[in-house]
Motif scaffolding. Structure first.
Motif, PDB file in Angstrom:
ATOM      1  N   HIS A  84      -0.053  -2.583 -12.580  1.00 48.62           N
ATOM      2  CA  HIS A  84       0.703  -2.581 -11.331  1.00 48.62           C
ATOM      3  C   HIS A  84       0.123  -3.591 -10.336  1.00 48.62           C
ATOM      4  O   HIS A  84      -1.081  -3.868 -10.343  1.00 48.62           O
ATOM      5  N   ILE A  85       1.018  -4.096  -9.476  1.00 49.48           N
ATOM      6  CA  ILE A  85       0.651  -5.083  -8.454  1.00 49.48           C
ATOM      7  C   ILE A  85       1.061  -4.553  -7.085  1.00 49.48           C
ATOM      8  O   ILE A  85       2.145  -3.977  -6.924  1.00 49.48           O
ATOM      9  N   ILE A  86       0.184  -4.741  -6.104  1.00 53.59           N
ATOM     10  CA  ILE A  86       0.553  -4.458  -4.718  1.00 53.59           C
ATOM     11  C   ILE A  86       1.273  -5.686  -4.162  1.00 53.59           C
ATOM     12  O   ILE A  86       0.776  -6.810  -4.271  1.00 53.59           O
ATOM     13  N   TYR A  87       2.457  -5.447  -3.594  1.00 55.05           N
ATOM     14  CA  TYR A  87       3.266  -6.537  -3.032  1.00 55.05           C
ATOM     15  C   TYR A  87       3.393  -6.328  -1.528  1.00 55.05           C
ATOM     16  O   TYR A  87       3.809  -5.258  -1.069  1.00 55.05           O
ATOM     17  N   ILE A  88       3.026  -7.350  -0.763  1.00 56.79           N
ATOM     18  CA  ILE A  88       3.101  -7.295   0.694  1.00 56.79           C
ATOM     19  C   ILE A  88       3.893  -8.504   1.195  1.00 56.79           C
ATOM     20  O   ILE A  88       3.594  -9.645   0.833  1.00 56.79           O
ATOM     21  N   LYS A  89       4.877  -8.233   2.000  1.00 58.02           N
ATOM     22  CA  LYS A  89       5.701  -9.305   2.580  1.00 58.02           C
ATOM     23  C   LYS A  89       5.648  -9.167   4.098  1.00 58.02           C
ATOM     24  O   LYS A  89       5.975  -8.111   4.640  1.00 58.02           O
ATOM     25  N   ARG A  90       5.211 -10.252   4.756  1.00 55.13           N
ATOM     26  CA  ARG A  90       5.059 -10.212   6.210  1.00 55.13           C
ATOM     27  C   ARG A  90       5.701 -11.424   6.873  1.00 55.13           C
ATOM     28  O   ARG A  90       5.667 -12.519   6.328  1.00 55.13           O
ATOM     29  N   LEU A  91       6.271 -11.172   8.046  1.00 54.29           N
ATOM     30  CA  LEU A  91       6.828 -12.247   8.871  1.00 54.29           C
ATOM     31  C   LEU A  91       5.923 -12.385  10.080  1.00 54.29           C
ATOM     32  O   LEU A  91       5.655 -11.409  10.789  1.00 54.29           O
ATOM     33  N   ARG A  92       5.444 -13.594  10.303  1.00 55.81           N
ATOM     34  CA  ARG A  92       4.494 -13.849  11.393  1.00 55.81           C
ATOM     35  C   ARG A  92       5.208 -14.531  12.565  1.00 55.81           C
ATOM     36  O   ARG A  92       6.045 -15.413  12.367  1.00 55.81           O
ATOM     37  N   PHE A  93       4.827 -14.129  13.771  1.00 52.86           N
ATOM     38  CA  PHE A  93       5.445 -14.658  14.988  1.00 52.86           C
ATOM     39  C   PHE A  93       4.385 -15.273  15.901  1.00 52.86           C
ATOM     40  O   PHE A  93       3.258 -14.778  15.981  1.00 52.86           O
ATOM     41  N   VAL A  94       4.772 -16.345  16.578  1.00 53.43           N
ATOM     42  CA  VAL A  94       3.984 -16.919  17.665  1.00 53.43           C
ATOM     43  C   VAL A  94       4.898 -17.042  18.866  1.00 53.43           C
ATOM     44  O   VAL A  94       5.992 -17.611  18.764  1.00 53.43           O
ATOM     45  N   ASP A  95       4.470 -16.462  19.991  1.00 54.51           N
ATOM     46  CA  ASP A  95       5.302 -16.443  21.207  1.00 54.51           C
ATOM     47  C   ASP A  95       6.688 -15.884  20.895  1.00 54.51           C
ATOM     48  O   ASP A  95       7.718 -16.415  21.345  1.00 54.51           O
ATOM     49  N   ASN A  96       6.726 -14.827  20.072  1.00 54.34           N
ATOM     50  CA  ASN A  96       7.954 -14.113  19.692  1.00 54.34           C
ATOM     51  C   ASN A  96       8.917 -14.938  18.846  1.00 54.34           C
ATOM     52  O   ASN A  96      10.074 -14.563  18.671  1.00 54.34           O
ATOM     53  N   GLU A  97       8.451 -16.046  18.309  1.00 52.60           N
ATOM     54  CA  GLU A  97       9.275 -16.881  17.439  1.00 52.60           C
ATOM     55  C   GLU A  97       8.733 -16.818  16.007  1.00 52.60           C
ATOM     56  O   GLU A  97       7.532 -16.998  15.788  1.00 52.60           O
ATOM     57  N   PRO A  98       9.593 -16.548  14.999  1.00 52.81           N
ATOM     58  CA  PRO A  98       9.110 -16.497  13.615  1.00 52.81           C
ATOM     59  C   PRO A  98       8.690 -17.879  13.132  1.00 52.81           C
ATOM     60  O   PRO A  98       9.449 -18.839  13.237  1.00 52.81           O
ATOM     61  N   ILE A  99       7.465 -17.972  12.596  1.00 57.79           N
ATOM     62  CA  ILE A  99       6.960 -19.283  12.164  1.00 57.79           C
ATOM     63  C   ILE A  99       6.465 -19.284  10.726  1.00 57.79           C
ATOM     64  O   ILE A  99       6.267 -20.344  10.142  1.00 57.79           O
ATOM     65  N   LEU A 100       6.253 -18.095  10.146  1.00 58.85           N
ATOM     66  CA  LEU A 100       5.608 -18.019   8.839  1.00 58.85           C
ATOM     67  C   LEU A 100       6.090 -16.793   8.073  1.00 58.85           C
ATOM     68  O   LEU A 100       6.059 -15.675   8.588  1.00 58.85           O
ATOM     69  N   TYR A 105       0.380 -10.932  -3.395  1.00 61.52           N
ATOM     70  CA  TYR A 105       0.351 -10.129  -4.617  1.00 61.52           C
ATOM     71  C   TYR A 105      -1.106  -9.909  -5.004  1.00 61.52           C
ATOM     72  O   TYR A 105      -1.893 -10.861  -5.024  1.00 61.52           O
ATOM     73  N   MET A 106      -1.469  -8.676  -5.329  1.00 63.82           N
ATOM     74  CA  MET A 106      -2.830  -8.387  -5.768  1.00 63.82           C
ATOM     75  C   MET A 106      -2.828  -7.206  -6.733  1.00 63.82           C
ATOM     76  O   MET A 106      -1.994  -6.311  -6.612  1.00 63.82           O
ATOM     77  N   PRO A 107      -3.735  -7.211  -7.716  1.00 69.44           N
ATOM     78  CA  PRO A 107      -3.798  -6.094  -8.649  1.00 69.44           C
ATOM     79  C   PRO A 107      -4.023  -4.777  -7.904  1.00 69.44           C
ATOM     80  O   PRO A 107      -4.859  -4.707  -6.991  1.00 69.44           O
ATOM     81  N   HIS A 108      -3.283  -3.743  -8.284  1.00 71.00           N
ATOM     82  CA  HIS A 108      -3.361  -2.463  -7.595  1.00 71.00           C
ATOM     83  C   HIS A 108      -4.769  -1.883  -7.619  1.00 71.00           C
ATOM     84  O   HIS A 108      -5.241  -1.298  -6.638  1.00 71.00           O
ATOM     85  N   TYR A 109      -5.465  -2.038  -8.738  1.00 74.70           N
ATOM     86  CA  TYR A 109      -6.783  -1.422  -8.886  1.00 74.70           C
ATOM     87  C   TYR A 109      -7.841  -2.039  -7.973  1.00 74.70           C
ATOM     88  O   TYR A 109      -8.886  -1.440  -7.712  1.00 74.70           O
ATOM     89  N   ILE A 110      -7.571  -3.234  -7.465  1.00 76.60           N
ATOM     90  CA  ILE A 110      -8.548  -3.924  -6.611  1.00 76.60           C
ATOM     91  C   ILE A 110      -8.857  -3.115  -5.355  1.00 76.60           C
ATOM     92  O   ILE A 110     -10.008  -2.920  -4.980  1.00 76.60           O
ATOM     93  N   CYS A 111      -7.798  -2.663  -4.689  1.00 76.53           N
ATOM     94  CA  CYS A 111      -7.960  -1.926  -3.423  1.00 76.53           C
ATOM     95  C   CYS A 111      -6.686  -1.129  -3.136  1.00 76.53           C
ATOM     96  O   CYS A 111      -5.872  -1.542  -2.305  1.00 76.53           O
ATOM     97  N   PRO A 112      -6.497   0.023  -3.797  1.00 78.32           N
ATOM     98  CA  PRO A 112      -5.265   0.811  -3.630  1.00 78.32           C
ATOM     99  C   PRO A 112      -4.994   1.253  -2.197  1.00 78.32           C
ATOM    100  O   PRO A 112      -3.837   1.440  -1.817  1.00 78.32           O
ATOM    101  N   THR A 113      -6.045   1.394  -1.377  1.00 78.71           N
ATOM    102  CA  THR A 113      -5.864   1.864  -0.004  1.00 78.71           C
ATOM    103  C   THR A 113      -5.117   0.866   0.878  1.00 78.71           C
ATOM    104  O   THR A 113      -4.695   1.209   1.987  1.00 78.71           O
ATOM    105  N   VAL A 114      -4.941  -0.354   0.373  1.00 80.23           N
ATOM    106  CA  VAL A 114      -4.163  -1.361   1.122  1.00 80.23           C
ATOM    107  C   VAL A 114      -2.771  -0.815   1.448  1.00 80.23           C
ATOM    108  O   VAL A 114      -2.199  -1.116   2.504  1.00 80.23           O
ATOM    109  N   LEU A 115      -2.230  -0.001   0.564  1.00 78.59           N
ATOM    110  CA  LEU A 115      -0.876   0.525   0.734  1.00 78.59           C
ATOM    111  C   LEU A 115      -0.729   1.413   1.971  1.00 78.59           C
ATOM    112  O   LEU A 115       0.366   1.549   2.514  1.00 78.59           O
TER     113      LEU A 115
END
Length: 199
Positions: A84-100, A105-115
């Motif tokens: 299993h893989i942990i999948y994280i998708k994030r939208l980053r904002f600067v001055d309330n404008e989306p820029i990134l 993706y990371m193996p689940h066993y690496i750090c399950p508490t990320v979830l």
């Protein structure tokens, strides 16, 4: 204000040279949107980068879940196809404008508490350190991508627009910890590389 025109022109030229102002022929001089410089030789979180640049920033988590490997993720992360893989998708904002737009993706066993972590307030690198994982080196791959309809809507750009693509493999020693794919607005980021001569 008892300042000569020559002094004002010199000050404006200096601001243009440093990227704070931009001149347009026949239109005038305008304030530029803040450009975020990003060095490629350092392990830096988005949070650290924004604090260093002195800008107002925020993060919106769009996905924080578990998936099975797809495409070549098992190869990128050195895992078998049934892991299993942990999948994280994030939208980053600067001055309330989306820029990134960033997908991690990371193996689940690496750090399950990320979830269960609040990744809108906390850096993923900080969370990994709670799991006693220290990132020691990063491989960066820079390219250009063209936004699909979904990516364009999130970043406020037309579909098909060119954007900066940064793919990164994060290591702890020889172990692959995570793979990150970042799509950056080209009008808000610039990369710099510092090289040092070895004697």
């Amino acid at each position: 204000y008892e300042v000569s025109k020559a002094t004002v022109r010199l000050a404006i030229s200096d601001l243009v040279r440093h990227g704070y102002l931009r001149r347009y022929q026949g239109k005038g001089t305008f304030v530029c949107k803040r450009i975020i410089p990003e060095g490629l030789s350092m392990v830096t979180s988005f949070k650290e980068l924004m604090l260093e640049a002195g800008v107002s920033f925020s993060t919106k988590v769009l996905a924080q879940t578990v998936i099975m490997p797809m495409d070549d993720l098992d190869i990128k992360l050195d895992i078998t196809e049934d892991k299993h893989i942990i999948y994280i998708k994030r939208l980053r904002f600067v001055d309330n404008e989306p820029i990134l737009l960033q997908e991690t993706y990371m193996p689940h066993y690496i750090c399950p508490t990320v979830l269960s972590e609040d990744l809108e307030a906390n850096s993923l690198l900080e969370v990994l350190e709670k799991c006693n994982i220290k990132i020691t080196n990063v491989q960066d791959f820079i390219g250009i991508t063209y936004l699909n309809e979904h990516e364009g809507k999130l970043l406020g750009l037309p579909e098909g627009s060119a954007a900066l693509l940064l793919e990164q493999l994060f290591y702890s020693g020889k172990n692959k910890i995570k793979y990150t794919r970042s799509i950056k607005r080209p009008d808000r980021f610039k990369f710099f590389i510092e090289l040092e001569r070895k004697h």
